[in-house]
Design a protein around this motif. Structure first.
Motif, PDB file in Angstrom:
ATOM      1  N   MET A 194       0.825  -1.215   0.000  1.00  0.00           N
ATOM      2  CA  MET A 194       0.000   0.000   0.000  1.00  0.00           C
ATOM      3  C   MET A 194       0.856   1.262   0.000  1.00  0.00           C
ATOM      4  O   MET A 194       0.349   2.360  -0.232  1.00  0.00           O
ATOM      5  CB  MET A 194      -0.916  -0.008   1.216  1.00  0.00           C
ATOM      6  N   THR A 234      -7.347   5.804  -1.468  1.00  0.00           N
ATOM      7  CA  THR A 234      -7.520   5.642  -2.913  1.00  0.00           C
ATOM      8  C   THR A 234      -6.179   5.419  -3.599  1.00  0.00           C
ATOM      9  O   THR A 234      -6.052   4.555  -4.477  1.00  0.00           O
ATOM     10  CB  THR A 234      -8.217   6.880  -3.507  1.00  0.00           C
ATOM     11  N   SER A 236      -3.507   4.125  -2.292  1.00  0.00           N
ATOM     12  CA  SER A 236      -3.026   2.786  -1.962  1.00  0.00           C
ATOM     13  C   SER A 236      -3.726   1.725  -2.802  1.00  0.00           C
ATOM     14  O   SER A 236      -3.106   0.743  -3.214  1.00  0.00           O
ATOM     15  CB  SER A 236      -3.230   2.499  -0.477  1.00  0.00           C
ATOM     16  N   SER A 237      -5.015   1.925  -3.051  1.00  0.00           N
ATOM     17  CA  SER A 237      -5.727   0.963  -3.900  1.00  0.00           C
ATOM     18  C   SER A 237      -5.120   0.946  -5.301  1.00  0.00           C
ATOM     19  O   SER A 237      -4.975  -0.123  -5.910  1.00  0.00           O
ATOM     20  CB  SER A 237      -7.216   1.321  -3.978  1.00  0.00           C
ATOM     21  N   VAL A 238      -4.738   2.110  -5.778  1.00  0.00           N
ATOM     22  CA  VAL A 238      -4.142   2.197  -7.110  1.00  0.00           C
ATOM     23  C   VAL A 238      -2.739   1.586  -7.127  1.00  0.00           C
ATOM     24  O   VAL A 238      -2.350   0.937  -8.095  1.00  0.00           O
ATOM     25  CB  VAL A 238      -4.109   3.656  -7.597  1.00  0.00           C
ATOM     26  N   TYR A 239      -1.979   1.785  -6.042  1.00  0.00           N
ATOM     27  CA  TYR A 239      -0.653   1.156  -5.976  1.00  0.00           C
ATOM     28  C   TYR A 239      -0.777  -0.366  -6.043  1.00  0.00           C
ATOM     29  O   TYR A 239       0.006  -1.034  -6.730  1.00  0.00           O
ATOM     30  CB  TYR A 239       0.065   1.557  -4.687  1.00  0.00           C
ATOM     31  N   LEU A 240      -1.771  -0.913  -5.335  1.00  0.00           N
ATOM     32  CA  LEU A 240      -1.990  -2.357  -5.376  1.00  0.00           C
ATOM     33  C   LEU A 240      -2.337  -2.805  -6.787  1.00  0.00           C
ATOM     34  O   LEU A 240      -1.768  -3.771  -7.314  1.00  0.00           O
ATOM     35  CB  LEU A 240      -3.110  -2.753  -4.410  1.00  0.00           C
ATOM     36  N   LEU A 241      -3.286  -2.097  -7.403  1.00  0.00           N
ATOM     37  CA  LEU A 241      -3.696  -2.458  -8.757  1.00  0.00           C
ATOM     38  C   LEU A 241      -2.542  -2.300  -9.739  1.00  0.00           C
ATOM     39  O   LEU A 241      -2.328  -3.153 -10.607  1.00  0.00           O
ATOM     40  CB  LEU A 241      -4.881  -1.588  -9.186  1.00  0.00           C
ATOM     41  N   GLY A 271      -4.495  -9.240  -3.253  1.00  0.00           N
ATOM     42  CA  GLY A 271      -4.404  -7.942  -3.908  1.00  0.00           C
ATOM     43  C   GLY A 271      -5.672  -7.581  -4.656  1.00  0.00           C
ATOM     44  O   GLY A 271      -6.162  -6.441  -4.575  1.00  0.00           O
ATOM     45  N   TRP A 272      -6.247  -8.573  -5.365  1.00  0.00           N
ATOM     46  CA  TRP A 272      -7.472  -8.317  -6.120  1.00  0.00           C
ATOM     47  C   TRP A 272      -8.668  -8.092  -5.198  1.00  0.00           C
ATOM     48  O   TRP A 272      -9.649  -7.453  -5.591  1.00  0.00           O
ATOM     49  CB  TRP A 272      -7.754  -9.459  -7.090  1.00  0.00           C
ATOM     50  N   TRP A 275      -7.721  -4.083  -3.302  1.00  0.00           N
ATOM     51  CA  TRP A 275      -7.751  -2.773  -3.950  1.00  0.00           C
ATOM     52  C   TRP A 275      -9.180  -2.241  -4.145  1.00  0.00           C
ATOM     53  O   TRP A 275      -9.439  -1.061  -3.872  1.00  0.00           O
ATOM     54  CB  TRP A 275      -6.927  -2.744  -5.244  1.00  0.00           C
TER      55      TRP A 275
END
Length: 480
Positions: A194, A234, A236-241, A271-272, A275
Motif C-alpha cells: 500500500m 484511494t 493505496s488501492s491504485v498502488y496495489l492495482l 491484492g485483487w 484494492w
C-alpha cells in the motif's frame, strides 16, 4: 527405510513456488484484456480443471521470472545430485508444470492437472499411490490440501508454517524437513504494498487551505484531513492495482522485482480483493464527510490513475502529463474540500513543477537501465535510452518555468491583498531554482531514486529548502 531410494515428490504452488500459477495466469489474462474477467468466471463455473486448462492456453508464462523458494530448490538439487528420483506433482495445469520443469531441468517426472482431473488433495494422493504405492514416496507440501498425501507418504516434508499444519504432520509420526516459506506475514506485505510512505504526496490537498489562509478555520482543517485520509486510501488501492498490472514488468526490474507481489511474498488474490475494498471505503468516507464536488474530483483521480495503470503509462509524454495532472488534481480536490476558488497561479505553478518531477522520475528509471554504448528501452514504458537528453531538457525547462510563474505571482494584485509584504516571496525563487537544478544534477549523475518524492523525504537539503520556503511565505504574511 533408506529414503535416498524413495522418490521425492514435491508440490509446486506455494511450495516450490512462492506464488500460485492459477492466480498468476488469471492475473495475466485479466490485466491484458480486462473484459475477459466474465469469461474467466464462466470457465470457473465449468470447474477448476476447465478454468486451469483455459487459462494455461490463454497465458504466456516465463518460468525464469517466477519467485522460487530458493532454500527448497537448493535441497532438491542436492538430492538430485545424489541420484535421487525427483518428481513434480502439482494441481497446476500440465502445460504450465511442463514449462517450469523444463526451465529447472530437475524433475524425472511431472504429474499435473489434465482434462477433467484437478490433481489436488485426494486426486493427487490417488495418482501418487497408483504410481509409487502406499508409503512408496516422500512428499513436500505446504498446506491443508496436502494432508491426505502426507498421510500416505513415507516421510512428510513441510514448507512454511501454516497454523495447525505442522502439528498435524508431526502427529503422523513421519516428519521430515521443515523449510521456511521465505514469505513475511501477509499483513506486513499488504501494508508495504500500500506504500504508506507515498501518502506524503497527498499532503498537497492542504495547499489550498494554506494559500487561502484558512488554517485557523477548524471546519476547513477537519475537511482537509478527511480529504487526506480518503486520497491516501484511494492512492493505496491504485498502488496495489498498478503492481498487479505491472507484475511481469516488475519481475524484470532489478529493484521492483522485490515488491510484494513480484517477489511472491503477497498473494495475488489478496491484492485483487484489497484494492476495490479500499476504493469502496474511500468513497463511503468521502460521501459522508465531504462535499459532492470533492467526490467528483476523487472519482476523476481514480479513473485517471486506472487509465494510467492500464494504458497511459505506456504512451511517451502522455504518461508524464498524466502524472503531473494527478498531482495537480490533488490540489483541485483540496480546494473543493473547503469550498475555495482555484487560483490560476497555483494551477499553473503546480502543472509545470509536477511535469518536471514526472520527467525526473522517468529520467531516473531510464538512467538506471542505461548501459554504455547500447540503446535499451524502459520495459513497460514508451522510452529508450536515446531519449535521456531530451527528457532532461524538457524536465529542467519545466521546473524553471514553474519558478517563473511564482515570480509573476508576486506581482499580482490578489497577492498584494493576501500578503503584507509580497517581496519576501522573492526569496522562494532562488530556493526553488536551487532545488530543481540540484535534483536534475543528481539524476544526471545517476544517484537519484526512481521516485523523486522518496528522494526528497530522505534528502536533508530538500527539508532545508522546504523550511526556508515556509519561512519566506510566513515573513511575507506577517511582516509589514
Amino acid at each position: 527405510m533408506n529414503h535416498s531410494q524413495v522418490p521425492l515428490v514435491v508440490d509446486l504452488d506455494g511450495t516450490l513456488l512462492k506464488t500460485d500459477l492459477l492466480a498468476e495466469t488469471a492475473n495475466g489474462v485479466i490485466v491484458a484484456q480486462p473484459w475477459r474477467i466474465f469469461q474467466v468466471l464462466a470457465w470457473l463455473s465449468a470447474g477448476k480443471a476447465t478454468l486451469k486448462a483455459r487459462l494455461a492456453q490463454a497465458s504466456v508464462l516465463d518460468p525464469a521470472t517466477l519467485p522460487f523458494n530458493e532454500e527448497l530448490l537448493a535441497w532438491l538439487r542436492e538430492e538430485k545430485g545424489q541420484g535421487r528420483r525427483v518428481v513434480l506433482a502439482t494441481a497446476s495445469h500440465q502445460l504450465l508444470a511442463d514449462q517450469v520443469a523444463r526451465h529447472l531441468g530437475l524433475f524425472d517426472e511431472v504429474l499435473a492437472t489434465q482434462g477433467a482431473l484437478n490433481l489436488k488433495a485426494h486426486a493427487k494422493l490417488d495418482a501418487l499411490v497408483a504410481r509409487f504405492g502406499e508409503g512408496g514416496f516422500d512428499y513436500v507440501g505446504n498446506d491443508w490440501a496436502d494432508l491426505p498425501v502426507w498421510r500416505s507418504a513415507a516421510q512428510a516434508h513441510v514448507v512454511g508454517g501454516l497454523a495447525g499444519v505442522l502439528g498435524q504432520v508431526r502427529g503422523l509420526g513421519r516428519p521430515g524437513r521443515h523449510i521456511a516459506s521465505g514469505r513475511p506475514t501477509a499483513w506486513e506485505m499488504l501494508v508495504r504494498a500500500m506504500r504508506p510512505h507515498q501518502w506524503v504526496k497527498n499532503l498537497l490537498v492542504f495547499v489550498p487551505l494554506m494559500t487561502a489562509h484558512r488554517y485557523a478555520d477548524g471546519a476547513s482543517v477537519g475537511n482537509v484531513w478527511w480529504a487526506f485520509v480518503v486520497f491516501s486510501l484511494t492512492a493505496s488501492s491504485v498502488y496495489l492495482l498498478n503492481d498487479l498490472v505491472d507484475l511481469s514488468d516488475d519481475r524484470q526490474h532489478p529493484g521492483k522485482r522485490l515488491r510484494p507481489f513480484a517477489s511472491g511474498n503477497l498473494d495475488l488474490v489478496l491484492g485483487w480483493a484489497a484494492w476495490p475494498a479500499l476504493v469502496v471505503v474511500a468513497l463511503l468516507i468521502a460521501g459522508a464527510r465531504l462535499p459532492w464536488q470533492f467526490v467528483v474530483a476523487l472519482v476523476a483521480y481514480f479513473l485517471f490513475t486506472l487509465a494510467y495503470s492500464l494504458r497511459l503509462k505506456q504512451m511517451p509524454v502522455v504518461d508524464v502529463l498524466t502524472l503531473a495532472g494527478l498531482y495537480t488534481l490533488r490540489i483541485v480536490a483540496g480546494a473543493t474540500a473547503i469550498g475555495v476558488p482555484l487560483s490560476f497561479w497555483l494551477l499553473a505553478f503546480s502543472m509545470f513543477l509536477f511535469f518536471s518531477l514526472a520527467l525526473l522520475k522517468r529520467y531516473s528509471e531510464l538512467r538506471a537501465v542505461s548501459p554504455a554504448g547500447r540503446v535499451v528501452g524502459l520495459r513497460g514504458r514508451g522510452y529508450d535510452t536515446q531519449d535521456l537528453g531530451l527528457i532532461a531538457s524538457l524536465g529542467g525547462g519545466a521546473g524553471y518555468i514553474a519558478v517563473m510563474v511564482l515570480a509573476l505571482y508576486i506581482q499580482d494584485e490578489h497577492t498584494a491583498r493576501l500578503y503584507a509584504t509580497p517581496a519576501f516571496i522573492w526569496l522562494a525563487c532562488p530556493l526553488l531554482l536551487y532545488w530543481v537544478s540540484r535534483a536534475w544534477l543528481i539524476a544526471h549523475r545517476g544517484h537519484m531514486h526512481d521516485d523523486p518524492v522518496v528522494f526528497a523525504l530522505k534528502d536533508r537539503a530538500s527539508w532545508t529548502v522546504a523550511a526556508l520556503l515556509a519561512l519566506a511565505f510566513a515573513l511575507a504574511r506577517v511582516v509589514a
